[in-house]
Design an enzyme around this catalytic site. Structure first.
Site, PDB file in Angstrom:
ATOM      1  CE1 TYR A  76       0.682   1.075   5.396  1.00 46.74           C
ATOM      2  CE2 TYR A  76      -0.971  -0.633   5.049  1.00 46.74           C
ATOM      3  CZ  TYR A  76      -0.576   0.554   5.647  1.00 46.74           C
ATOM      4  OH  TYR A  76      -1.439   1.223   6.494  1.00 46.74           O
ATOM      5  CG  ASP A 109     -16.340  -9.665 -20.567  1.00 45.58           C
ATOM      6  OD1 ASP A 109     -15.426 -10.498 -20.714  1.00 45.58           O
ATOM      7  OD2 ASP A 109     -16.138  -8.457 -20.360  1.00 45.58           O
ATOM      8  CG  HIS A 133       5.871  -5.567  -4.185  1.00 42.07           C
ATOM      9  ND1 HIS A 133       4.562  -5.475  -3.776  1.00 42.07           N
ATOM     10  CD2 HIS A 133       6.480  -4.416  -3.784  1.00 42.07           C
ATOM     11  CE1 HIS A 133       4.368  -4.321  -3.163  1.00 42.07           C
ATOM     12  NE2 HIS A 133       5.520  -3.666  -3.144  1.00 42.07           N
ATOM     13  N   GLY A 150       0.829  -1.196   0.000  1.00 36.46           N
ATOM     14  CA  GLY A 150       0.000   0.000   0.000  1.00 36.46           C
ATOM     15  C   GLY A 150       0.862   1.245   0.000  1.00 36.46           C
ATOM     16  CE  LYS A 163     -12.244  -9.301 -21.994  1.00 35.41           C
ATOM     17  NZ  LYS A 163     -13.544  -8.615 -22.103  1.00 35.41           N
TER      18      LYS A 163
END
Length: 518
Positions: free
Chosen positions: A85, A231, A172, A57, A374
């Site tokens: 974070y 979709d 990360h 964050g 997606k």
């Protein structure tokens, strides 16, 4: 959530990488959901996660009003992994100390591994590249924790509790710039949380068909607002597998479609899939409502309202017994409606999908794809047997070509853009590049420029070409076409599309630009 799946709960503290965490977990065939830190502990306990990941964050944990978590979260007995974070939140909750680092660390770094369950498969003392993005760091680990990785700028680059399944990393692991990040996440998912990798397209189809069949029951009918895009098409076919001929699809042709699009949709759904399809020709109605309108938000508003009117009239003509309305809502649509503090997120622009159907429609909403990203929708479409030309189709906005004409939408401008776009996509396919591109389209600009065609001076319109690469549309880079491909496209448009004498290529990334121009 589908309760029969092992679930990982991701608490979103506002990181730009939160969706990427979810994608990495899903790619490991483990189900996960993203939720704000405002979820109370009793809700989390009832959700019964196999593990919890605290995202990164932009905030400092010691500032006022920043998102945090209930300390009780660490006493649930559920494995917890804090990232950046999220690790700092974990440290503060557990009694550690977080301070501002001597220097902000952003980008590639190297950490030295000192063991630990997260780093199974790494050698002790091994150096591994990671991606850092922080201004604070943990300078004193909480009681009961040991350091499992360190770097020059972060003496505590990773830590874990010696008795409980509580872990933190300052970097990360979800980004591609951490080459062995997938191993770290897999160690958490499978070695620590004991997840089962059963989140697959086949499993999803089987469970969702059963859920829809049970929800709709044996007698009620279902309608679907079909756009012809990936979709809504996948949603329609999935629901059709559950309820059969009790599904009716309504395709509103608003006159803002690409060349031959209506015919392709009709052929696929009627002939190949055997689905009851009602086509409404409303092009004139939409053009009347758009007359004289140049503002993009006003275009969307009028298109949305007109769509509602047309759809509602057609739905009423089908008679009684309709209990459900299918929509192709995806998981990013759900996530983006909630901020890390639990409130609504900032609206950059009205969503491209024509929606916002009024509450007065007497149908319950059926959203069979709301758990999926997606790329997962495309995988489910293939599982359902949809043709590749439909499953692999580039995204197309609900308002259609109206938001690719900068300025007033007229029949003449639609014809120009439709022909130019067709030439562009045709050449992309001929070059074998269509599947390498996330989205490609032409835009008609509201300017004219001087040109020479034959022996005559012209003062004609300008077409802009756009093509981007992306994973999910959240960020995007412009596609580096070979120059000869762009040359062929430009030459064909200038020669085959009357009224165009200049073609330009958009080399903007997202951010700072959006993918669409309006």
């Amino acid at each position: 959530m589908a309760e029969h799946h092992d679930g990982i709960l991701i608490i979103d503290f506002g990181s730009q990488y939160t969706q990427l965490i979810a994608r990495r977990v899903r790619e490991a065939h483990v189900y996960c959901e993203i939720h704000p830190p405002s979820r109370p502990v009793h809700w989390i306990r009832e959700w019964k996660p196999k593990g919890i990941i605290l995202s990164g964050g932009p905030n400092s944990v010691y500032d006022e009003g920043v998102p945090t978590a209930d300390p009780e979260l660490l006493r649930l007995g559920t494995p917890v992994l804090g990232l950046c974070y999220g690790m700092q939140v974990l440290a503060r909750l557990a009694g550690g100390s977080v301070t501002r680092a001597n220097r902000r660390e952003y980008g590639r770094a190297s950490v030295t591994v000192d063991g630990g369950r997260l780093f199974r498969g790494f050698g002790r003392g091994e150096e591994t590249p990671v991606w850092m993005s922080h201004g604070d760091h943990v300078d004193v680990p909480p009681p009961g924790y040991r350091i499992t990785a360190r770097s020059d700028n972060s003496p505590i680059a990773a830590m874990e509790h010696t008795q409980q399944a509580l872990f933190g990393v300052q970097f990360h692991p979800e980004v591609a710039h951490t080459p062995r990040g997938g191993e770290i996440l897999n160690n958490f998912l499978f070695e620590i949380c004991g997840c089962v990798p059963d989140w697959t397209p086949g499993h999803f189809v089987e469970s969702e068909v059963a859920r829809v069949r049970d929800l709709v029951g044996p007698d009620q009918r279902v309608i679907c607002g079909l756009s012809g895009g990936v979709d809504s098409s996948v949603a329609a076919v999935l629901v059709h597998r559950a309820v059969g001929d009790r599904l009716t699809c309504i395709f509103v042709d608003h006159g803002l479609l690409r060349l031959h699009e209506r015919e392709q949709v009709e052929a696929t759904f009627r002939r190949h899939l055997g689905i009851d399809l009602r086509v409404v020709d409303a092009g004139e109605q939409f053009l009347e409502r758009l007359a004289g309108v140049a503002d993009p938000e006003e275009k969307r508003r009028r298109i949305g309202h007109t769509f509602i009117d047309v759809f509602e009239a057609e739905a009423k003509s089908l008679g009684k017994g309709i209990g459900f309305l299918v929509q192709g809502t995806l998981y990013p649509d759900v996530i983006e409606s909630i901020s890390p503090k639990g409130g609504p997120s900032v609206t950059i622009k009205t969503h491209h999908n024509v929606g916002g159907l009024p509450e007065r429609l007497p149908f319950k909403l059926l959203e069979p794809l709301r758990e999926l990203f997606k790329d997962e929708v495309r995988q489910v479409g293939r599982e359902l047997g949809l043709p590749e030309e439909m499953v692999g189709r580039h995204p197309f906005p609900g308002p259609g070509l109206a938001i690719r004409i900068l300025g007033e939408v007229s029949r003449e401008n639609l014809d120009v853009l439709r022909r130019a776009d067709h030439v562009y996509i045709e050449e992309i396919r001929a070059a074998g590049l269509y599947d390498a591109i996330w989205q490609a389209f032409a835009v008609l600009l509201p300017i004219r420029s001087v040109g020479v065609q034959g022996d005559f001076r012209t003062y004609d319109q300008v077409i802009a070409l756009r093509a981007v690469t992306s994973r999910d549309g959240m960020t995007a880079d412009w596609f580096p076409f070979p120059p000869d491909v762009l040359a062929r496209v430009s030459n064909r448009i200038a020669n085959e599309v009357n009224g165009v004498n200049r073609v330009v290529y958009d080399v903007s990334s997202k951010p700072p630009a959006t993918i669409e121009w309006e």
